[in-house]
Design a protein around this motif. Structure first.
Motif, PDB file in Angstrom:
ATOM      1  N   LEU A 140      20.574  39.001  11.796  1.00 15.66           N
ATOM      2  CA  LEU A 140      20.000  38.201  12.880  1.00 15.66           C
ATOM      3  C   LEU A 140      21.074  37.381  13.574  1.00 15.66           C
ATOM      4  O   LEU A 140      21.101  37.297  14.807  1.00 15.66           O
ATOM      5  CB  LEU A 140      18.915  37.266  12.336  1.00 15.66           C
TER       6      LEU A 140
ATOM      7  N   ILE B 139      15.636  42.993  14.983  1.00  9.80           N
ATOM      8  CA  ILE B 139      14.250  43.278  15.376  1.00  9.80           C
ATOM      9  C   ILE B 139      13.896  44.722  15.055  1.00  9.80           C
ATOM     10  O   ILE B 139      12.805  45.030  14.553  1.00  9.80           O
ATOM     11  CB  ILE B 139      14.046  42.978  16.870  1.00  9.80           C
ATOM     12  N   TYR B 140      14.824  45.628  15.334  1.00 10.41           N
ATOM     13  CA  TYR B 140      14.622  47.052  15.037  1.00 10.41           C
ATOM     14  C   TYR B 140      14.392  47.267  13.542  1.00 10.41           C
ATOM     15  O   TYR B 140      13.434  47.945  13.128  1.00 10.41           O
ATOM     16  CB  TYR B 140      15.849  47.824  15.536  1.00 10.41           C
TER      17      TYR B 140
ATOM     18  N   ALA C 163      11.085  45.760  12.178  1.00 11.21           N
ATOM     19  CA  ALA C 163       9.935  46.604  12.520  1.00 11.21           C
ATOM     20  C   ALA C 163       9.806  47.758  11.526  1.00 11.21           C
ATOM     21  O   ALA C 163       8.695  48.110  11.100  1.00 11.21           O
ATOM     22  CB  ALA C 163      10.078  47.134  13.945  1.00 11.21           C
TER      23      ALA C 163
END
Length: 214
Positions: free
Chosen positions: A115, A123-124, A127
């Protein structure tokens, strides 16, 4: 040079703070090493001490990785990749000087490092982690799968022009190192998954039909 070495050492000490172990001992009068998997990380803290302790442990372990990665900006350190500071925090978390060099499995702190360096890549991966967690009902499976996909992604995405425009070899090698560390730390979990005996979270589809031992 001394400034860099000093901050790397301080970051290792930050990573070495065993949040789950200390929270258990101070607030719950329990030694996490004596319960569940014996691990001092987020998953065992959730399982043994409950949601509040688990969230506190995750938050601390996660953001110590992010803070470590951002420290070079705060101290205006040039010429050294911030990922090296993040790596020092992960090594501290995994081999903590304050807990007999027996720490967590590196997932939360590694995520915090990512991060701090590449929010889009984070974020990828989050998910992917969330999807795998829901489908499998296993934090370990989600962690291992995310680590494998992280390895493939840092090798392929720059070539394909996805997320990364070009190869950052320091980032590539450190992601390979962090992901490999996560895989190694989860070898026992992988064995239990193959035997269909891995521990589950209380939600999700449990598509692999695990039946953990009680």
């Amino acid at each position: 040079m001394m400034k860099i070495v000093l901050i790397l050492f301080l970051v290792y000490l930050l990573g070495s703070i065993p949040a789950g172990l200390w929270i258990g001992q101070i607030f719950y009068k329990k030694n996490l090493r004596e319960y569940g998997s014996g691990n001092t990380g987020t998953t065992n803290t959730f399982r043994i001490l409950g949601v509040k302790a688990g969230l506190a442990t995750f938050t601390f372990d996660f953001f110590k990785g992010t803070l470590a990665t951002l420290l070079p900006l705060f101290f205006q350190i040039d010429g050294v990749s911030p990922l090296l500071f993040g790596l020092a925090a992960v090594l501290g978390h995994t081999f903590p000087i304050f807990a007999g060099f027996k720490g967590g499995k590196a997932v939360a702190t590694s995520a915090g490092v990512i991060l701090g360096f590449s929010p889009l890549f984070f974020i990828y991966l989050i998910a992917i982690f969330a999807s795998c967690l829901y489908l499998s009902s296993m934090i370990s499976f989600a962690s291992v799968t995310s680590a494998v996909i992280a390895i493939l992604s840092v090798l392929l995405f720059p070539w394909l022009g996805l997320i990364f425009k070009s190869y950052d070899w320091i980032f590539t090698f450190i992601i390979l190192g962090l992901a490999s560390l996560i895989l190694i730390r989860h070898l026992d979990n992988i064995k239990r998954i193959m035997k269909k005996e891995e521990n589950l979270v209380p939600f999700g589809l449990n598509l692999t039909k695990q039946k953990p031992k009680q």
